[in-house]
Design an enzyme around this catalytic site. Structure first.
Site, mmCIF file in Angstrom:
data_model
loop_
_atom_site.group_PDB
_atom_site.id
_atom_site.type_symbol
_atom_site.label_atom_id
_atom_site.label_comp_id
_atom_site.label_asym_id
_atom_site.label_seq_id
_atom_site.Cartn_x
_atom_site.Cartn_y
_atom_site.Cartn_z
ATOM 1 C CE LYS A 206 10.288 -26.483 71.235
ATOM 2 N NZ LYS A 206 10.994 -27.616 70.638
ATOM 3 C CG ASP B 109 7.795 -27.434 67.792
ATOM 4 O OD1 ASP B 109 8.302 -26.512 67.128
ATOM 5 O OD2 ASP B 109 8.362 -27.954 68.761
ATOM 6 C CG ASP B 110 5.210 -27.441 71.494
ATOM 7 O OD1 ASP B 110 4.325 -28.246 71.168
ATOM 8 O OD2 ASP B 110 6.298 -27.785 71.987
ATOM 9 C CE1 TYR C 143 4.272 -32.618 69.107
ATOM 10 C CE2 TYR C 143 3.934 -30.334 68.465
ATOM 11 C CZ TYR C 143 4.093 -31.285 69.449
ATOM 12 O OH TYR C 143 4.074 -30.904 70.772
#
Length: 721
Positions: free
Chosen positions: A72, A148-149, A193
């Site tokens: 990330k 995601d996120d 997810y």
């Protein structure tokens, strides 16, 4: 489809499906291998190039075959995904991709553009393709697109172009997949997810249904299970999501991830995923601890799990185990045996004097270089130091053992479960604290208390000795990844150990535990801990199955139906026993008048406390204490009543061990009295009532008042409003 951008969703999906039919038919004819390995997908400092090369060697050795590059905090993976890699960065990635290939590990490159991509902008699509093309030129042949996120609200332009967020993501994924000539491995991470993110649930999720129906079949979908960090993943849950996604998922497993809590590390085995899942999945990738070296156990036990298929058996090691009743074990996979295998092999790494990377590691070369230099001058003929008979012996570092590593794993086990030693220590400390009165008394329970206290102390000492041996292990790279964690647990164990010794009465109260102004190492948490203690939820108690549970109390106004219960509590707390004096021989208190309840008290001046059983306490107040003094014929100095015109009493049953409810009742009554115009409040406590005397003296608001002529067994306390 052209590279100029994204066409309307329906047209794009039809064209892509027609173009990919022949290739999908070819895929179906040849079986696709099970994806197994590691995803570097955590938040925090990414692993170094040397650590990743070491990972590839381990994966090859243990039979894993994939590595998903998705850190990330790699700017060009997520935040600045549009930017191409510089020549220096490109060279590093080429080297990394080549290293993975040399160890038969599939390097899967991932991009996370979801923070700020405009799906309907052709330039954005072109930038995404250009970035993938660059990495493809480095030799990469497997790719991943992660959403995601991220926020789920689309910008106005995307809302006009796509019927939903899912349609926008799928359109991009399908086009990039086609642009890359439908690679054998192409992973898609949806925004929803895990099951807990799905609205209202997995089968009825419009988002997942859109992904399953419109995403090309050659694209695999990542899934974390019931939760982001899933305790258990069942076959039924995977069958459920597979039906919606129209394909088996690839599990992105966060069971060993620790990026969400800087105080936790996970060295327990891969577990609570039955091997019957394997034929139901496209693959499993573990997203482990941020620290590289402690992941030895997570990755090693995953590899053992992947090999223990029902059809092929437990591979090169016998894993058959009889169920203990404490955990459901597969006939071909035992988490505890897998853990022992991993720890046994890990121990050799700890004892390796050469740092990871072998003889050519820079540290090894540095040692060799220094050994070629002329030695430092020393006193000729000086013998090694030998201490005298009355002197301290030389410190000798004991070697690390397998039992030490088993203890280390127990102390840092899994997110939802402590290891057996940790669980035992918590239960023992809870028992010792609960039965602390037996430590000083000479009863049948005293011997048991002392025996269990000694056993607890021995367990604490084992943690200290493990720390010492671990600190002296030759392989410093592993130690440095562990050091903050083992220092923290050693300190916490030391505090608990000191507290138990204080309870035994053989030592004075520890300054670390009992002092009101302790050193900083005597408590934990910082600002984060302070916030957590102030919030209603205080942990899900999954880790400690039998803790002293926090009771739920209700504070409410007194009503006439409570009269019998309140008087029962009053009478019970006045019964002789222990240090109490029989009620008939005691001097009356002004507050006793309140318990006659001949006239119902004002609602704002009378509260009762309830727990799950019944009423368990009360707090009553009088605006004017003079009538009560007159009724019991107590002469109180007028100046005292001028400063403290009101009166208060509180009592709770012994089963209420938490002082907070009583404090809240007092605070509420003091506020009511102040709002009604009172300037101060009196309360009376008998000398023999040490429990309530201790309670009041710990309240900052109440101070002792010297009143001449009072009975000797009564203490007056006052609080100014």
């Amino acid at each position: 489809m052209s590279d100029s951008g994204v066409r309307p969703a329906a047209q794009t999906e039809d064209n892509i499906k027609n173009m990919s039919k022949s290739k999908e038919a070819t895929r179906e004819m040849s079986p696709r291998r099970f994806i197994s390995g590691v995803v570097e997908g955590f938040y925090g400092r990414p692993w170094t190039m040397e650590q990743r090369a070491e990972l590839f060697r381990r994966e090859q050795k243990w039979g894993l075959n994939s590595y998903l590059y998705a850190p990330k905090d790699d700017y060009k993976h997520r935040m600045y995904w549009r930017d191409l890699y510089s020549p220096q960065e490109a060279e590093q990635l080429k080297t990394l991709i080549s290293a993975a290939r040399n160890h038969n590990v599939e390097f899967i490159y991932a991009i996370s553009p979801g923070l700020d991509i405009t799906f309907s902008n052709p330039k954005e699509v072109t930038a995404l393709k250009r970035k993938f093309d660059q990495v493809k030129e480095f030799g990469c042949r497997s790719f991943s697109l992660l959403f995601d996120d991220i926020e789920t609200e689309m910008c106005p332009a995307d809302k006009q172009a796509f019927p939903s967020f899912a349609h926008a993501q799928v359109a991009i994924a399908n086009e990039v997949f086609q642009h890359l000539s439908q690679p054998e491995v192409f992973l898609f991470c949806p925004t929803d997810y895990c099951a807990s993110f799905c609205t209202p649930n997995v089968p009825q999720s419009a988002y997942l249904r859109t992904v399953g129906e419109t995403l090309l079949q050659g694209i695999d979908i990542l899934w974390t299970g019931p939760k982001v960090v899933s305790h258990k993943i069942s076959v039924e849950s995977i069958e459920e999501v597979s039906a919606v996604l129209k394909r088996p998922p690839v599990i992105w497993d966060n069971i060993h991830a620790n990026d969400y809590d800087p105080q936790r590390l996970f060295i327990g085995p891969y577990k609570d995923r039955p091997i019957d899942l394997i034929p139901k999945l496209r693959g499993v990738l573990t997203n482990p601890n941020c620290e590289f070296y402690p992941n030895f156990v997570a990755i090693h036990t995953l590899a053992t799990w992947c090999r223990a298929t029902p059809d092929e058996g437990p591979s090169d090691v016998e894993m058959i185990s009889v169920s203990t009743g404490e955990e459901d074990q597969d006939s071909c996979y035992s988490p505890q045996k897998a853990l022992t295998l991993a720890l046994t092999e890990w121990l050799q790494e700890f004892l390796n004097t050469d740092q990871p990377g072998g003889p050519q590691h820079p540290a090894s070369r540095l040692r060799k270089h220094l050994s070629d230099e002329e030695p430092m001058q020393t006193d000729i003929g000086e013998a090694a130091y030998v201490p005298g008979p009355d002197e301290n012996p030389l410190y000798t570092a004991e070697p690390l053992t397998l039992e030490d590593l088993k203890l280390l794993s127990d102390l840092f086990y899994l997110p939802y479960e402590h290891g057996s030693t940790s669980q035992t220590m918590l239960l023992e400390l809870n028992w010792l604290k609960k039965h602390s009165r037996a430590a000083a008394a000479q009863t049948e329970e005293t011997a048991e208390w002392r025996s269990r206290a000694q056993h607890f102390d021995e367990m604490c000492e084992a943690v200290v000795q493990m720390f010492n041996r671990l600190s002296n292990a030759p392989n410093r790279s592993i130690l440095y990844d562990l050091y903050n964690y083992i220092c923290d647990i050693k300190s916490g164990v030391g505090l608990a150990r000191a507290y138990v010794k204080t309870l035994s009465g053989h030592e004075r109260p520890s300054a670390h535990v009992m002092n009101e102004d302790p050193e900083p190492w005597g408590f934990r948490g910082g600002l984060s801990g302070e916030f957590q203690r102030m919030l209603p939820g205080h942990g899900n108690r999954d880790l400690f199955k039998h803790p002293p549970s926090t009771a739920v109390y209700c504070i409410r106004p007194f009503c006439p139906e409570d009269k019998d219960e309140v008087q029962r509590i009053f009478s019970e707390m006045q019964r002789p026993g222990g240090d109490k004096v029989p009620l008939l021989t005691q001097q009356p208190l002004m507050s006793d008048v309140l318990l006659d309840l001949e006239t119902p008290p004002l609602p704002h001046c009378a509260l009762v406390l309830e727990d799950e059983i019944a009423v368990c306490g009360y707090a009553f107040a009088l605006m004017d204490a003079k009538p009560a003094a007159v009724k019991i014929q107590r002469e109180v100095d007028a100046s005292v009543l001028k400063d403290f015109p009101s009166m208060l009493t509180v009592q709770v049953l012994p089963r209420v061990t938490d002082p907070s409810p009583a404090k809240r009742m007092i605070s509420q009554l003091l506020s009511s009295l102040k709002n009604s115009g009172s300037t101060g409040v009196l309360c009376e406590v008998r000398h023999c009532d040490k429990r309530m005397l201790d309670f009041y003296t710990k309240l900052d608001s109440f101070k002792p008042i010297q009143i001449p002529g009072l009975p000797q067994d009564i203490i007056y306390l006052g609080a100014r409003l």
